[in-house]
Design a protein around this motif. Structure first.
Motif, PDB file in Angstrom:
ATOM      1  N   GLU A  29       0.779  -1.285   0.054  1.00  0.00           N
ATOM      2  CA  GLU A  29       0.061  -0.103  -0.031  1.00  0.00           C
ATOM      3  C   GLU A  29       0.918   1.134  -0.174  1.00  0.00           C
ATOM      4  OE1 GLU A  29      -3.602   0.304   0.162  1.00  0.00           O
ATOM      5  OE2 GLU A  29      -3.225  -1.439  -0.862  1.00  0.00           O
ATOM      6  N   LYS A  84      -7.281  -2.206   9.418  1.00  0.00           N
ATOM      7  CA  LYS A  84      -6.165  -2.820   9.198  1.00  0.00           C
ATOM      8  C   LYS A  84      -6.195  -4.287   9.095  1.00  0.00           C
ATOM      9  CE  LYS A  84      -3.789   0.499  12.175  1.00  0.00           C
ATOM     10  NZ  LYS A  84      -4.679   1.208  13.313  1.00  0.00           N
ATOM     11  N   CYS A  86      -5.209  -7.121   7.157  1.00  0.00           N
ATOM     12  CA  CYS A  86      -4.022  -7.564   6.335  1.00  0.00           C
ATOM     13  C   CYS A  86      -3.840  -9.040   6.348  1.00  0.00           C
ATOM     14  CB  CYS A  86      -2.844  -6.807   6.912  1.00  0.00           C
ATOM     15  SG  CYS A  86      -2.239  -6.881   8.698  1.00  0.00           S
ATOM     16  N   GLN A  92      -1.775 -14.085   0.178  1.00  0.00           N
ATOM     17  CA  GLN A  92      -2.670 -12.999  -0.563  1.00  0.00           C
ATOM     18  C   GLN A  92      -3.289 -13.664  -1.676  1.00  0.00           C
ATOM     19  OE1 GLN A  92      -1.125  -9.203  -0.887  1.00  0.00           O
ATOM     20  NE2 GLN A  92      -0.958  -8.838   1.390  1.00  0.00           N
ATOM     21  N   GLY A  97      -8.441 -13.043   3.025  1.00  0.00           N
ATOM     22  CA  GLY A  97      -8.892 -11.556   3.674  1.00  0.00           C
ATOM     23  C   GLY A  97     -10.431 -11.596   3.614  1.00  0.00           C
ATOM     24  N   LEU A 101     -12.616 -10.928   7.059  1.00  0.00           N
ATOM     25  CA  LEU A 101     -13.733  -9.906   6.984  1.00  0.00           C
ATOM     26  C   LEU A 101     -14.951 -10.553   7.441  1.00  0.00           C
ATOM     27  CD1 LEU A 101     -14.457  -7.077   6.184  1.00  0.00           C
ATOM     28  CD2 LEU A 101     -14.892  -7.763   4.053  1.00  0.00           C
ATOM     29  N   THR A 121     -10.485   2.539   2.359  1.00  0.00           N
ATOM     30  CA  THR A 121      -9.263   2.082   1.748  1.00  0.00           C
ATOM     31  C   THR A 121      -8.912   3.103   0.845  1.00  0.00           C
ATOM     32  OG1 THR A 121      -8.079   0.180   0.628  1.00  0.00           O
ATOM     33  CG2 THR A 121     -10.406   0.661  -0.154  1.00  0.00           C
ATOM     34  N   SER A 125      -6.414   1.400  -4.433  1.00  0.00           N
ATOM     35  CA  SER A 125      -6.290  -0.020  -3.910  1.00  0.00           C
ATOM     36  C   SER A 125      -7.407  -0.882  -4.333  1.00  0.00           C
ATOM     37  CB  SER A 125      -6.430   0.045  -2.095  1.00  0.00           C
ATOM     38  OG  SER A 125      -5.446   0.874  -1.700  1.00  0.00           O
ATOM     39  N   SER A 127      -7.557  -3.886  -5.675  1.00  0.00           N
ATOM     40  CA  SER A 127      -7.772  -5.379  -4.788  1.00  0.00           C
ATOM     41  C   SER A 127      -8.798  -5.160  -3.608  1.00  0.00           C
ATOM     42  CB  SER A 127      -6.450  -6.127  -4.721  1.00  0.00           C
ATOM     43  OG  SER A 127      -5.700  -5.513  -3.688  1.00  0.00           O
ATOM     44  N   ASN A 128      -8.342  -4.366  -2.826  1.00  0.00           N
ATOM     45  CA  ASN A 128      -9.084  -3.967  -1.531  1.00  0.00           C
ATOM     46  C   ASN A 128     -10.534  -3.749  -2.096  1.00  0.00           C
ATOM     47  OD1 ASN A 128      -6.751  -4.444  -0.411  1.00  0.00           O
ATOM     48  ND2 ASN A 128      -6.507  -2.321   0.390  1.00  0.00           N
ATOM     49  N   LEU A 131     -12.482  -6.687  -3.217  1.00  0.00           N
ATOM     50  CA  LEU A 131     -13.056  -7.431  -2.046  1.00  0.00           C
ATOM     51  C   LEU A 131     -14.094  -6.922  -1.154  1.00  0.00           C
ATOM     52  CD1 LEU A 131     -12.614  -9.783   0.121  1.00  0.00           C
ATOM     53  CD2 LEU A 131     -10.939  -8.094   1.311  1.00  0.00           C
ATOM     54  N   TYR A 132     -13.944  -5.602  -1.038  1.00  0.00           N
ATOM     55  CA  TYR A 132     -15.081  -5.097  -0.014  1.00  0.00           C
ATOM     56  C   TYR A 132     -16.393  -5.008  -0.823  1.00  0.00           C
ATOM     57  CZ  TYR A 132     -11.151  -3.717   2.800  1.00  0.00           C
ATOM     58  OH  TYR A 132     -10.088  -3.822   3.509  1.00  0.00           O
TER      59      TYR A 132
END
Length: 168
Positions: A29, A84, A86, A92, A97, A101, A121, A125, A127-128, A131-132
């Motif tokens: 990041e 946070k 990670c 990964q 992840g 979550l 995020t 980002s 990939s984050n 995911l979300y």
């Protein structure tokens, strides 16, 4: 690998492993933003220990090694802040992840009485964000962190998390 990854509540003695993992995992990041002063890299060990004592902190373990972590706390209004998240770089991209979550959402909805989940995020980002969004989060705002990184703020209702867990 031979061993499976387990997720459980963090213990006080996990602080140093979490601290080192966080520093390692957030390097990507920092590189993405060209900013090595992001909060996960500048947090002190004492501050992390305080979070362990006051917040819901989960760890993913592979044997005795902490390979993932996430933190959360619920405010008086029922909004749970998740932070946070990670995963060790070598693990990964394998769904850990997402497991972390879901686990923190379940924990916060259970004993934290969360009615809504909020996280953030960086705007770069991808990939984050993937995911979300896949986990049901939608963008509700933007802000600039004290370190200058432009953030996306995402939320979802806690009922969506429990519905997801039941259907999964």
């Amino acid at each position: 690998m031979g061993m499976s990854v387990t997720i459980s509540a963090a213990a006080a003695e996990d602080a140093e492993q979490i601290f080192k993992l966080q520093y390692l995992a957030f390097q990507r990041e920092a590189e993405l933003y060209g900013n090595y002063l992001i909060q996960p890299l500048t947090q002190s060990l004492d501050s992390l220990k305080a979070e362990l004592a006051s917040d819901t902190v989960l760890v993913a373990r592979l044997g005795d090694e902490v390979v993932g972590t996430v933190r959360g706390s619920t405010g008086e209004d029922g909004t749970a802040s998740i932070a946070k998240l990670c995963v060790h770089p070598r693990l990964q991209g394998h769904g850990l992840g997402a497991r972390l979550l879901r686990a923190v959402e379940e924990a916060l909805a259970g004993h934290g009485a969360a009615t809504r989940f909020r996280l953030h995020t960086g705007v770069k980002s991808e990939s984050n964000l993937r995911l979300y969004r896949k986990a049901g989060y939608a963008q509700v705002g933007n802000r600039t962190a004290s370190d200058g990184v432009h953030l996306v703020i995402l939320e979802k209702e806690a009922a969506e998390a429990t519905d997801f867990a039941v259907s999964a």
